[in-house]
Enzyme design. Sequence first.
Site: not given
Ligand code: ITT
Length: 190
Positions: A8-9, A36, A65, A141-143, A166-167
């Site tokens: 969903g991301n 999950e 994940d 995005f995210g962190y 990592h990705r």
């Molecule tokens: P899915 O539908 O793929 O599960 P998600 O956003 O819930 O999407 P995750 O549980 O794998 O995905 O990710 C956990 C969180 O970690 C995600 O919501 C981001 O806020 C953060 N995250 C994941 N990848 C990141 C990245 O490359 N850089 C920074 N934050 C990241």
Amino acid sequence: MRITFVTGNRHKVEEATAILHDYDIEIVQNDCGYPELQDDDVAAIALYGAEHAANRLNHAVIVEDTGLYIDALNGFPGPYAAYVYDTIGNAGILTLMRGVDLRSATFRSVIGYCEPGMKPIAFEGAVTGRIADQEQGEGGFGYDPITEIDGVTFASMGAEKNKVSHRGKSFTKFAEWFLGSRRDSRIAGK
Ligand code: ITT
């Protein structure tokens, strides 16, 4: 060649699309979701999700994940990165890390690949960086604004992020395996 990515991301999709472009593999997003697994191990979560999604959609899929493991916080938030981001966010992490000298943190990305009726396969990428002293950068995005690699946050890197992240590593491993497996199946006349 194409592969369905159940997520969903949209940020993950954008990064995966850019990484797999070099391998001529096209990503098709499906945001149907998957259950999950409650587990401390992101690999177990990815494998379970991939198997579930492949059997439900009846074709090959990947899921991914991500976990963030901050050493000074004994690995928190680990596989609960999404929940922690949605609750306390980057500001909350910076508060927890205020005055802390040990700032190392590791991102783990695990891709689960599965075909219907088959066992899932995992591809992992990890990178260790540092939790920044403050948010920096507009991208990602995210962190990303608080994750520094060699002094630069992911949010400040632009397209360079995929080269060190990592990705970037997990999707590169997946791409190499996927291309090889398709080639093998053509040779075998399947
Ligand atoms: P899915 O539908 O793929 O599960 P998600 O956003 O819930 O999407 P995750 O549980 O794998 O995905 O990710 C956990 C969180 O970690 C995600 O919501 C981001 O806020 C953060 N995250 C994941 N990848 C990141 C990245 O490359 N850089 C920074 N934050 C990241």
